[in-house]
Each structure stands twice: as C-alpha cells, then as structure tokens.
Design a protein around this motif. Structure first.
Motif, PDB file in Angstrom:
ATOM      1  N   GLU A  14       0.814  -1.204   0.000  1.00 10.28           N
ATOM      2  CA  GLU A  14       0.000   0.000   0.000  1.00 10.28           C
ATOM      3  C   GLU A  14       0.855   1.264   0.000  1.00 10.28           C
ATOM      4  O   GLU A  14       0.474   2.274  -0.589  1.00 10.28           O
ATOM      5  N   ALA A  15       2.011   1.209   0.634  1.00  5.18           N
ATOM      6  CA  ALA A  15       2.925   2.353   0.602  1.00  5.18           C
ATOM      7  C   ALA A  15       3.455   2.576  -0.810  1.00  5.18           C
ATOM      8  O   ALA A  15       3.565   3.727  -1.264  1.00  5.18           O
ATOM      9  N   LEU A  16       3.766   1.506  -1.522  1.00  3.41           N
ATOM     10  CA  LEU A  16       4.235   1.638  -2.910  1.00  3.41           C
ATOM     11  C   LEU A  16       3.125   2.186  -3.810  1.00  3.41           C
ATOM     12  O   LEU A  16       3.394   2.983  -4.712  1.00  3.41           O
ATOM     13  N   ILE A  17       1.893   1.771  -3.567  1.00  3.81           N
ATOM     14  CA  ILE A  17       0.764   2.313  -4.333  1.00  3.81           C
ATOM     15  C   ILE A  17       0.641   3.814  -4.061  1.00  3.81           C
ATOM     16  O   ILE A  17       0.451   4.609  -4.981  1.00  3.81           O
ATOM     17  N   GLY A  18       0.752   4.213  -2.807  1.00  3.23           N
ATOM     18  CA  GLY A  18       0.687   5.635  -2.448  1.00  3.23           C
ATOM     19  C   GLY A  18       1.809   6.428  -3.090  1.00  3.23           C
ATOM     20  O   GLY A  18       1.599   7.546  -3.577  1.00  3.23           O
ATOM     21  N   LEU A  19       2.987   5.858  -3.102  1.00  2.00           N
ATOM     22  CA  LEU A  19       4.126   6.509  -3.743  1.00  2.00           C
ATOM     23  C   LEU A  19       3.891   6.652  -5.246  1.00  2.00           C
ATOM     24  O   LEU A  19       4.182   7.697  -5.843  1.00  2.00           O
ATOM     25  N   GLY A  20       3.333   5.620  -5.851  1.00  2.00           N
ATOM     26  CA  GLY A  20       3.010   5.683  -7.278  1.00  2.00           C
ATOM     27  C   GLY A  20       1.992   6.776  -7.580  1.00  2.00           C
ATOM     28  O   GLY A  20       2.109   7.490  -8.576  1.00  2.00           O
ATOM     29  N   LEU A  21       0.985   6.922  -6.717  1.00  2.00           N
ATOM     30  CA  LEU A  21       0.000   7.985  -6.894  1.00  2.00           C
ATOM     31  C   LEU A  21       0.646   9.363  -6.775  1.00  2.00           C
ATOM     32  O   LEU A  21       0.319  10.276  -7.523  1.00  2.00           O
ATOM     33  N   ALA A  22       1.554   9.515  -5.826  1.00  3.44           N
ATOM     34  CA  ALA A  22       2.235  10.798  -5.649  1.00  3.44           C
ATOM     35  C   ALA A  22       3.098  11.135  -6.869  1.00  3.44           C
ATOM     36  O   ALA A  22       3.114  12.281  -7.332  1.00  3.44           O
ATOM     37  N   VAL A  23       3.797  10.145  -7.395  1.00  4.95           N
ATOM     38  CA  VAL A  23       4.630  10.369  -8.589  1.00  4.95           C
ATOM     39  C   VAL A  23       3.740  10.711  -9.784  1.00  4.95           C
ATOM     40  O   VAL A  23       4.044  11.631 -10.551  1.00  4.95           O
ATOM     41  N   PHE A  24       2.626   9.985  -9.951  1.00  5.54           N
ATOM     42  CA  PHE A  24       1.690  10.291 -11.029  1.00  5.54           C
ATOM     43  C   PHE A  24       1.152  11.708 -10.900  1.00  5.54           C
ATOM     44  O   PHE A  24       1.073  12.432 -11.891  1.00  5.54           O
ATOM     45  N   ASN A  25       0.808  12.124  -9.682  1.00  5.35           N
ATOM     46  CA  ASN A  25       0.302  13.480  -9.451  1.00  5.35           C
ATOM     47  C   ASN A  25       1.348  14.520  -9.842  1.00  5.35           C
ATOM     48  O   ASN A  25       1.038  15.503 -10.507  1.00  5.35           O
ATOM     49  N   PHE A  26       2.588  14.308  -9.449  1.00  5.24           N
ATOM     50  CA  PHE A  26       3.639  15.254  -9.795  1.00  5.24           C
ATOM     51  C   PHE A  26       3.862  15.318 -11.301  1.00  5.24           C
ATOM     52  O   PHE A  26       4.004  16.411 -11.866  1.00  5.24           O
ATOM     53  N   LEU A  27       3.897  14.158 -11.953  1.00  7.15           N
ATOM     54  CA  LEU A  27       4.124  14.147 -13.398  1.00  7.15           C
ATOM     55  C   LEU A  27       2.975  14.825 -14.138  1.00  7.15           C
ATOM     56  O   LEU A  27       3.203  15.549 -15.115  1.00  7.15           O
ATOM     57  N   TRP A  28       1.750  14.598 -13.689  1.00  4.32           N
ATOM     58  CA  TRP A  28       0.585  15.258 -14.296  1.00  4.32           C
ATOM     59  C   TRP A  28       0.730  16.772 -14.155  1.00  4.32           C
ATOM     60  O   TRP A  28       0.598  17.517 -15.120  1.00  4.32           O
ATOM     61  N   TRP A  29       0.989  17.213 -12.916  1.00  2.43           N
ATOM     62  CA  TRP A  29       1.103  18.647 -12.660  1.00  2.43           C
ATOM     63  C   TRP A  29       2.257  19.253 -13.460  1.00  2.43           C
ATOM     64  O   TRP A  29       2.099  20.276 -14.117  1.00  2.43           O
ATOM     65  N   PHE A  30       3.419  18.633 -13.382  1.00  2.00           N
ATOM     66  CA  PHE A  30       4.597  19.159 -14.054  1.00  2.00           C
ATOM     67  C   PHE A  30       4.405  19.196 -15.561  1.00  2.00           C
ATOM     68  O   PHE A  30       4.762  20.174 -16.226  1.00  2.00           O
ATOM     69  N   GLY A  31       3.852  18.132 -16.125  1.00  2.00           N
ATOM     70  CA  GLY A  31       3.660  18.060 -17.567  1.00  2.00           C
ATOM     71  C   GLY A  31       2.759  19.162 -18.091  1.00  2.00           C
ATOM     72  O   GLY A  31       3.076  19.821 -19.083  1.00  2.00           O
ATOM     73  N   PHE A  32       1.629  19.374 -17.430  1.00  2.00           N
ATOM     74  CA  PHE A  32       0.715  20.413 -17.898  1.00  2.00           C
ATOM     75  C   PHE A  32       1.199  21.813 -17.521  1.00  2.00           C
ATOM     76  O   PHE A  32       1.105  22.737 -18.330  1.00  2.00           O
ATOM     77  N   ALA A  33       1.707  21.979 -16.310  1.00  2.00           N
ATOM     78  CA  ALA A  33       2.116  23.317 -15.872  1.00  2.00           C
ATOM     79  C   ALA A  33       3.297  23.838 -16.676  1.00  2.00           C
ATOM     80  O   ALA A  33       3.289  24.977 -17.141  1.00  2.00           O
ATOM     81  N   TYR A  34       4.314  23.021 -16.853  1.00  2.00           N
ATOM     82  CA  TYR A  34       5.485  23.489 -17.574  1.00  2.00           C
ATOM     83  C   TYR A  34       5.400  23.215 -19.069  1.00  2.00           C
ATOM     84  O   TYR A  34       6.020  23.911 -19.860  1.00  2.00           O
ATOM     85  N   GLY A  35       4.641  22.216 -19.456  1.00  3.30           N
ATOM     86  CA  GLY A  35       4.478  21.937 -20.879  1.00  3.30           C
ATOM     87  C   GLY A  35       3.646  23.003 -21.568  1.00  3.30           C
ATOM     88  O   GLY A  35       4.025  23.550 -22.601  1.00  3.30           O
ATOM     89  N   MET A  36       2.502  23.326 -20.979  1.00  2.00           N
ATOM     90  CA  MET A  36       1.616  24.322 -21.578  1.00  2.00           C
ATOM     91  C   MET A  36       1.918  25.731 -21.076  1.00  2.00           C
ATOM     92  O   MET A  36       1.616  26.700 -21.740  1.00  2.00           O
ATOM     93  N   GLY A  37       2.509  25.833 -19.898  1.00  2.00           N
ATOM     94  CA  GLY A  37       2.746  27.145 -19.305  1.00  2.00           C
ATOM     95  C   GLY A  37       4.027  27.810 -19.735  1.00  2.00           C
ATOM     96  O   GLY A  37       4.305  28.942 -19.352  1.00  2.00           O
TER      97      GLY A  37
END
Length: 89
Positions: A14-37
């Motif tokens: 469950e900790a690895l799943i949580g870590l995966g969610l956090a990494v996915f959240n960061f990649l989503w944010w970073f990709g759209f914020a810096y990609g489009m911004g």
C-alpha cells in the motif's frame, strides 16, 4: 528465524501504491504546468477564465487524483487489524 508479520507485506504494498499515486500526481502537474505554461503569455488560451495550463494541471489534476485515490482505497487497500490477537494467519 522469525517469519515476517503478514501485515508488513500489505503495508509495504500500500505504501508503494501511495508513492506511485504521488509520482503520477507530480508528473501530471509538471507536464501540464510546464508543458503548456512555458509559452508566451500572449499565446495562452483560457478555460473558465483560468489559463489552460493552470486549469489542466491544478483543477483537473486535483479531480483526477481525488477519483484515483478513492478507487484505489476502495478496491486495492485492505483493512488490517492492529491488535496482536489477529496473528493467527
């Protein structure tokens, strides 16, 4: 040699799943914020009065993560007893 408690295996998964969610959240944010911004401000398009990069990275990203967390917790996490009486597994 003492066998590892079965609850640690669940907690680690469950900790690895949580870590995966956090990494996915960061990649989503970073990709759209810096990609489009990273465009010049004059080229921004707007969604509901917000710059598109902000809308997709922060607003939609938040909603996607909330739904993912609810689904993951509902279907992949299990309830684990914390008392030592449940060690008969």
């Amino acid at each position: 040699m003492k066998e590892t408690d079965w609850r640690f295996k669940i907690a680690n998964r469950e900790a690895l799943i949580g870590l995966g969610l956090a990494v996915f959240n960061f990649l989503w944010w970073f990709g759209f914020a810096y990609g489009m911004g990273s465009r010049p401000v004059e080229e921004y398009s707007y969604v509901f009065g917000l710059p598109d990069w902000f809308f997709w990275s922060c607003v939609v990203g938040f909603l996607v993560i909330v739904v993912l967390v609810i689904v993951i917790v509902k279907f992949f996490f299990v309830e684990v007893p914390f008392d030592e009486e449940g060690d008969d597994r």
